[in-house]
Design an enzyme around this catalytic site. Structure first.
Site, PDB file in Angstrom:
ATOM      1  CG  ASP A  59     -29.350 -31.227  18.761  1.00  0.00           C
ATOM      2  OD1 ASP A  59     -28.354 -31.905  19.051  1.00  0.00           O
ATOM      3  OD2 ASP A  59     -29.393 -30.471  17.770  1.00  0.00           O
ATOM      4  CE1 TYR A  89     -23.935 -28.257  15.697  1.00  0.00           C
ATOM      5  CE2 TYR A  89     -25.436 -28.196  13.831  1.00  0.00           C
ATOM      6  CZ  TYR A  89     -25.031 -28.768  15.014  1.00  0.00           C
ATOM      7  OH  TYR A  89     -25.711 -29.857  15.522  1.00  0.00           O
ATOM      8  CG  HIS A 125     -28.578 -36.676  20.203  1.00  0.00           C
ATOM      9  ND1 HIS A 125     -28.258 -35.784  21.211  1.00  0.00           N
ATOM     10  CD2 HIS A 125     -29.008 -35.911  19.154  1.00  0.00           C
ATOM     11  CE1 HIS A 125     -28.471 -34.550  20.796  1.00  0.00           C
ATOM     12  NE2 HIS A 125     -28.934 -34.596  19.556  1.00  0.00           N
TER      13      HIS A 125
END
Length: 322
Positions: free
Chosen positions: A106, A236, A301
């Protein structure tokens, strides 16, 4: 639960920033740096740490800055991939080995790609999970591209405003949050409908997945109860800043020997254009020493926890070649 023989310590990697580091295996063994994503911790690699140690590797898994027992700088701009890769460079120096193996998942894969781009001399080989490498393009920023494909309500766009996502996250019990996130099975992009929170958009009812224990969930809940989510969300919030700072590497390829693993139910695998990019030559063109791509069927994921033995074997087998 935490594997036997794990040692914990802190390492100063930048002025005022100390990382908590968990490691196991022989201290003189070849080091493997395991880099977690969002919202995760060193603990997400616990299965791979035990497997690597059994093969004679020194498995080293930090909590990245802003996570767990590591320091969390206050400024959102202190979480660029340059800061994060710099932390890893300092950690590698602390390990006292000229080169290390690296595995990332990730956001950790994003940081690992950056490390390989900036300091390929430090990385003997790489296994990345879930996130492909895309070289910087000059046409527009990452958030502009996401908005063009998925609109303003893609979760990465909704994470941008400081405090907004934190307020949504605070509505839910920590244990519920991690059962929902770790157990999500929706392979579509995560779009937050108007009036719905991130957790209401996950297509996950919070049922504990069979591959997690209540003790695992408690570990995550206890750590994030202490730190909150701002550190991870700031990764982010630096996406477009990363793009601005990486202008000198426009179009650059990653040349480290690489293996890539992803689950076919992962939303990142099912994002627009990703399958074609992986399977029709684009990925290989940008990572010329990409030796293998593994698609795990029926896997989501958090594949290193959902299929720990399979993922561990892939990592150990690949690194053992070197």
């Amino acid at each position: 639960m935490e594997p036997e023989g794990v040692r914990h310590r802190t390492v100063e990697v930048a002025r005022g920033v100390r990382l908590h580091v968990a490691e196991t295996g022989p201290e003189d063994g070849p080091a493997v740096l395991l880099v977690h994503g969002f919202p995760d911790l060193w603990y997400g690699w616990r299965h791979q740490m035990a497997a690597l140690a059994a093969r004679g590797f020194r498995a080293v898994a930090p909590d990245l800055r802003g996570y767990g027992d590591s320091d969390a700088p206050a400024a959102a701009g202190s979480y660029t991939t340059f800061h994060l890769a710099g932390d890893l460079v300092a950690l590698i120096a602390d390990l006292g080995q000229p080169q290390v193996f690296v595995a990332g998942h990730d956001w950790g894969a994003n940081v690992a790609w950056q490390l390989c781009l900036l300091r390929p001399d430090l990385v003997r080989a790489l296994v990345n999970l879930s996130l492909v490498y895309n070289p910087r393009r000059s046409e527009g920023t990452p958030l502009q591209a996401i908005r063009a494909f998925c609109g303003e309500d893609h979760y990465m766009c909704r994470f941008q405003d400081p405090g907004v996502a934190e307020a949504e996250f605070a509505l839910y019990d920590h244990r519920h949050k991690f059962k929902a996130i770790l157990g999500m099975r929706n392979s579509a992009p995560i779009i937050l409908s108007k009036g719905k929170t991130f957790f209401e958009s996950l297509d996950s009812d919070g049922t504990l997945p069979a591959w997690l224990s209540e003790e695992d969930i408690s570990y995550y809940a206890d750590k994030f109860e202490k730190t909150g989510f701002t550190g991870g969300l700031n990764f982010y919030r630096c996406m477009d800043l990363n793009w601005e700072l990486s202008a000198p590497w426009t179009g650059a390829s990653v040349k480290v020997a690489t293996k890539f693993i992803i689950g076919d139910l992962d939303a990142l695998y099912n994002a627009p254009g990703v399958k074609d990019y992986i399977h029709k030559g684009g990925f290989k063109a940008n990572v010329p020493n990409l030796e293998d791509v593994v698609i795990l069927e029926g896997v989501g994921h958090f594949l290193n926890q959902e299929k720990p033995d399979e993922v561990s074997e892939h990592i150990c087998e690949f690194f053992s070649k070197f």
